[in-house]
Motif scaffolding. Structure first.
Motif, PDB file in Angstrom:
ATOM      1  N   GLY A  90      66.980 -49.931 -68.335  1.00 28.58           N
ATOM      2  CA  GLY A  90      65.324 -49.751 -68.537  1.00 28.58           C
ATOM      3  C   GLY A  90      65.225 -49.373 -70.520  1.00 28.58           C
ATOM      4  O   GLY A  90      65.044 -48.929 -70.604  1.00 28.58           O
ATOM      5  N   LEU A  91      63.946 -49.791 -70.650  1.00 30.35           N
ATOM      6  CA  LEU A  91      63.532 -50.008 -71.893  1.00 30.35           C
ATOM      7  C   LEU A  91      62.471 -49.992 -72.425  1.00 30.35           C
ATOM      8  O   LEU A  91      62.260 -51.712 -71.657  1.00 30.35           O
ATOM      9  CB  LEU A  91      64.043 -50.158 -73.545  1.00 30.35           C
ATOM     10  CG  LEU A  91      63.950 -50.032 -74.402  1.00 30.35           C
ATOM     11  CD1 LEU A  91      63.955 -48.032 -74.783  1.00 30.35           C
ATOM     12  CD2 LEU A  91      64.429 -50.146 -76.232  1.00 30.35           C
ATOM     13  N   ARG A  92      61.019 -49.379 -72.221  1.00 29.70           N
ATOM     14  CA  ARG A  92      59.738 -49.944 -72.499  1.00 29.70           C
ATOM     15  C   ARG A  92      59.055 -49.026 -73.942  1.00 29.70           C
ATOM     16  O   ARG A  92      59.949 -48.204 -74.320  1.00 29.70           O
ATOM     17  CB  ARG A  92      59.406 -49.425 -70.965  1.00 29.70           C
ATOM     18  CG  ARG A  92      59.328 -47.990 -70.639  1.00 29.70           C
ATOM     19  CD  ARG A  92      58.661 -48.151 -68.983  1.00 29.70           C
ATOM     20  NE  ARG A  92      59.161 -46.622 -68.628  1.00 29.70           N
ATOM     21  CZ  ARG A  92      59.175 -46.696 -67.077  1.00 29.70           C
ATOM     22  NH1 ARG A  92      58.876 -47.316 -66.630  1.00 29.70           N
ATOM     23  NH2 ARG A  92      59.512 -45.951 -67.279  1.00 29.70           N
ATOM     24  N   ARG A  93      58.526 -49.790 -74.243  1.00 29.86           N
ATOM     25  CA  ARG A  93      57.509 -48.940 -75.682  1.00 29.86           C
ATOM     26  C   ARG A  93      55.940 -48.166 -74.509  1.00 29.86           C
ATOM     27  O   ARG A  93      55.990 -47.913 -74.867  1.00 29.86           O
ATOM     28  CB  ARG A  93      57.187 -49.826 -76.046  1.00 29.86           C
ATOM     29  CG  ARG A  93      57.161 -50.950 -76.871  1.00 29.86           C
ATOM     30  CD  ARG A  93      56.257 -51.832 -77.777  1.00 29.86           C
ATOM     31  NE  ARG A  93      57.393 -52.515 -78.076  1.00 29.86           N
ATOM     32  CZ  ARG A  93      57.156 -53.632 -79.232  1.00 29.86           C
ATOM     33  NH1 ARG A  93      56.016 -53.307 -80.184  1.00 29.86           N
ATOM     34  NH2 ARG A  93      58.075 -54.523 -80.214  1.00 29.86           N
ATOM     35  N   LEU A  94      56.263 -47.020 -75.523  1.00 34.93           N
ATOM     36  CA  LEU A  94      55.239 -45.800 -74.851  1.00 34.93           C
ATOM     37  C   LEU A  94      54.038 -45.820 -75.363  1.00 34.93           C
ATOM     38  O   LEU A  94      53.056 -45.406 -75.310  1.00 34.93           O
ATOM     39  CB  LEU A  94      56.104 -44.578 -75.158  1.00 34.93           C
ATOM     40  CG  LEU A  94      57.065 -44.140 -73.814  1.00 34.93           C
ATOM     41  CD1 LEU A  94      57.329 -42.853 -73.743  1.00 34.93           C
ATOM     42  CD2 LEU A  94      56.267 -44.253 -72.232  1.00 34.93           C
ATOM     43  N   VAL A 145      63.032 -41.522 -76.323  1.00 36.95           N
ATOM     44  CA  VAL A 145      62.943 -40.233 -75.517  1.00 36.95           C
ATOM     45  C   VAL A 145      62.789 -40.488 -73.618  1.00 36.95           C
ATOM     46  O   VAL A 145      63.596 -42.108 -73.576  1.00 36.95           O
ATOM     47  CB  VAL A 145      61.656 -40.039 -75.373  1.00 36.95           C
ATOM     48  CG1 VAL A 145      60.773 -39.236 -76.679  1.00 36.95           C
ATOM     49  CG2 VAL A 145      60.832 -40.525 -74.622  1.00 36.95           C
ATOM     50  N   LEU A 146      63.300 -40.046 -72.801  1.00 33.07           N
ATOM     51  CA  LEU A 146      63.760 -39.863 -71.492  1.00 33.07           C
ATOM     52  C   LEU A 146      63.612 -38.968 -70.255  1.00 33.07           C
ATOM     53  O   LEU A 146      63.762 -38.133 -71.101  1.00 33.07           O
ATOM     54  CB  LEU A 146      65.316 -40.741 -70.863  1.00 33.07           C
ATOM     55  CG  LEU A 146      66.455 -39.456 -71.634  1.00 33.07           C
ATOM     56  CD1 LEU A 146      67.044 -39.207 -70.584  1.00 33.07           C
ATOM     57  CD2 LEU A 146      67.885 -40.343 -72.458  1.00 33.07           C
ATOM     58  N   LYS A 191      55.027 -36.779 -70.546  1.00 36.42           N
ATOM     59  CA  LYS A 191      54.621 -37.628 -69.663  1.00 36.42           C
ATOM     60  C   LYS A 191      54.739 -36.146 -68.247  1.00 36.42           C
ATOM     61  O   LYS A 191      55.329 -36.041 -68.360  1.00 36.42           O
ATOM     62  CB  LYS A 191      54.869 -39.109 -69.087  1.00 36.42           C
ATOM     63  CG  LYS A 191      55.925 -38.960 -68.921  1.00 36.42           C
ATOM     64  CD  LYS A 191      56.248 -40.319 -68.720  1.00 36.42           C
ATOM     65  CE  LYS A 191      57.497 -40.764 -67.284  1.00 36.42           C
ATOM     66  NZ  LYS A 191      57.823 -42.181 -67.356  1.00 36.42           N
ATOM     67  N   GLU A 192      53.416 -36.901 -67.765  1.00 39.55           N
ATOM     68  CA  GLU A 192      53.656 -36.191 -66.724  1.00 39.55           C
ATOM     69  C   GLU A 192      54.750 -35.866 -65.490  1.00 39.55           C
ATOM     70  O   GLU A 192      55.098 -37.315 -65.684  1.00 39.55           O
ATOM     71  CB  GLU A 192      51.759 -36.740 -65.468  1.00 39.55           C
ATOM     72  CG  GLU A 192      51.717 -35.771 -64.075  1.00 39.55           C
ATOM     73  CD  GLU A 192      50.118 -35.875 -64.172  1.00 39.55           C
ATOM     74  OE1 GLU A 192      50.703 -35.822 -62.368  1.00 39.55           O
ATOM     75  OE2 GLU A 192      49.305 -36.593 -64.144  1.00 39.55           O
ATOM     76  N   ALA A 193      54.922 -35.194 -65.350  1.00 40.01           N
ATOM     77  CA  ALA A 193      55.810 -34.808 -64.435  1.00 40.01           C
ATOM     78  C   ALA A 193      56.091 -35.827 -63.057  1.00 40.01           C
ATOM     79  O   ALA A 193      55.024 -35.362 -62.530  1.00 40.01           O
ATOM     80  CB  ALA A 193      56.671 -33.586 -64.144  1.00 40.01           C
ATOM     81  N   VAL A 206      63.719 -32.516 -66.933  1.00 35.73           N
ATOM     82  CA  VAL A 206      64.616 -32.485 -68.129  1.00 35.73           C
ATOM     83  C   VAL A 206      63.906 -33.892 -68.767  1.00 35.73           C
ATOM     84  O   VAL A 206      64.134 -34.728 -68.291  1.00 35.73           O
ATOM     85  CB  VAL A 206      65.866 -32.812 -68.094  1.00 35.73           C
ATOM     86  CG1 VAL A 206      66.563 -31.935 -69.631  1.00 35.73           C
ATOM     87  CG2 VAL A 206      66.621 -31.800 -67.327  1.00 35.73           C
ATOM     88  N   TRP A 207      63.557 -33.194 -70.170  1.00 38.15           N
ATOM     89  CA  TRP A 207      63.612 -34.253 -70.715  1.00 38.15           C
ATOM     90  C   TRP A 207      64.049 -34.492 -72.334  1.00 38.15           C
ATOM     91  O   TRP A 207      64.413 -33.466 -72.689  1.00 38.15           O
ATOM     92  CB  TRP A 207      61.901 -34.431 -71.345  1.00 38.15           C
ATOM     93  CG  TRP A 207      60.906 -33.981 -70.045  1.00 38.15           C
ATOM     94  CD1 TRP A 207      60.161 -35.145 -70.454  1.00 38.15           C
ATOM     95  CD2 TRP A 207      60.550 -33.198 -69.439  1.00 38.15           C
ATOM     96  NE1 TRP A 207      59.036 -35.094 -68.725  1.00 38.15           N
ATOM     97  CE2 TRP A 207      59.404 -34.281 -68.311  1.00 38.15           C
ATOM     98  CE3 TRP A 207      60.564 -32.408 -68.694  1.00 38.15           C
ATOM     99  CZ2 TRP A 207      59.052 -33.546 -66.697  1.00 38.15           C
ATOM    100  CZ3 TRP A 207      60.244 -31.754 -67.669  1.00 38.15           C
ATOM    101  CH2 TRP A 207      59.636 -32.501 -67.012  1.00 38.15           C
TER     102      TRP A 207
END
Length: 161
Positions: free
Chosen positions: A74-78, A120-121, A146-148, A154-155
């Motif tokens: 999956g891929l989304r715009r932040l 990012v992921l 973003k909030e965990a 891991v980011w």
């Protein structure tokens, strides 16, 4: 020689839904085995699927190995500059054949086409194979973006340049 083909698919299609269920069973089983010494139950899978439906990945890229569906990401715009990778999955019987790399390349191409400058992921510590894959493809540790939640440990990020 069998090759990988990656293309966007509607998130709600039967093909996408089947892959997302396989993904969820795979990562949930690993979580429950590590933390509770058991596999996830059907009820837990259904609950997690319902939660996942409310968290739209934006675009779902489906990988086929020959004619067989074998993976997804999956891929989304932040924001205008950043895309987020999520739900990376390759079927166990197709791992080690280049599918993850094909999915990552397709995700990066899609993000660039959107105008994103970085990707990012977030992932878990126990998903060591995934973390090694991301490292091989140029991802490095980044600050949480973003909030965990309970599964965010891991980011990682990568400049698309």
């Amino acid at each position: 020689m069998t090759i990988w083909n990656v293309s966007p698919q509607p998130v709600g299609s039967p093909e996408s839904a089947a892959l997302l269920r396989e993904y969820l069973v795979d990562v949930a089983d690993r979580w429950y085995l590590l933390h509770d010494g058991r596999r996830c139950t059907l009820e837990e899978i259904e609950r997690h699927l319902a939660e996942m439906r409310g968290d739209d990945p934006g675009t779902l890229l489906v990988a086929r190995y020959g004619e067989e569906r074998a993976g997804c990401v999956g891929l989304r715009r932040l924001d205008a500059r950043t895309a987020e990778l999520c739900r990376m999955y390759v079927r166990a019987d197709r791992r080690g054949l280049g599918g993850s790399g094909a999915l990552l390349r397709a995700a990066e191409e899609t993000a660039r086409a959107w105008g994103a400058e970085r990707i990012v992921l977030e992932t878990r510590r126990d998903l060591v194979e995934a973390r090694a894959l991301y490292a091989r493809h140029g991802f490095a540790d980044v600050a949480p973006y973003k909030e965990a939640d309970a599964y965010s440990e891991v980011w990682l990020g990568k400049e698309l340049g």
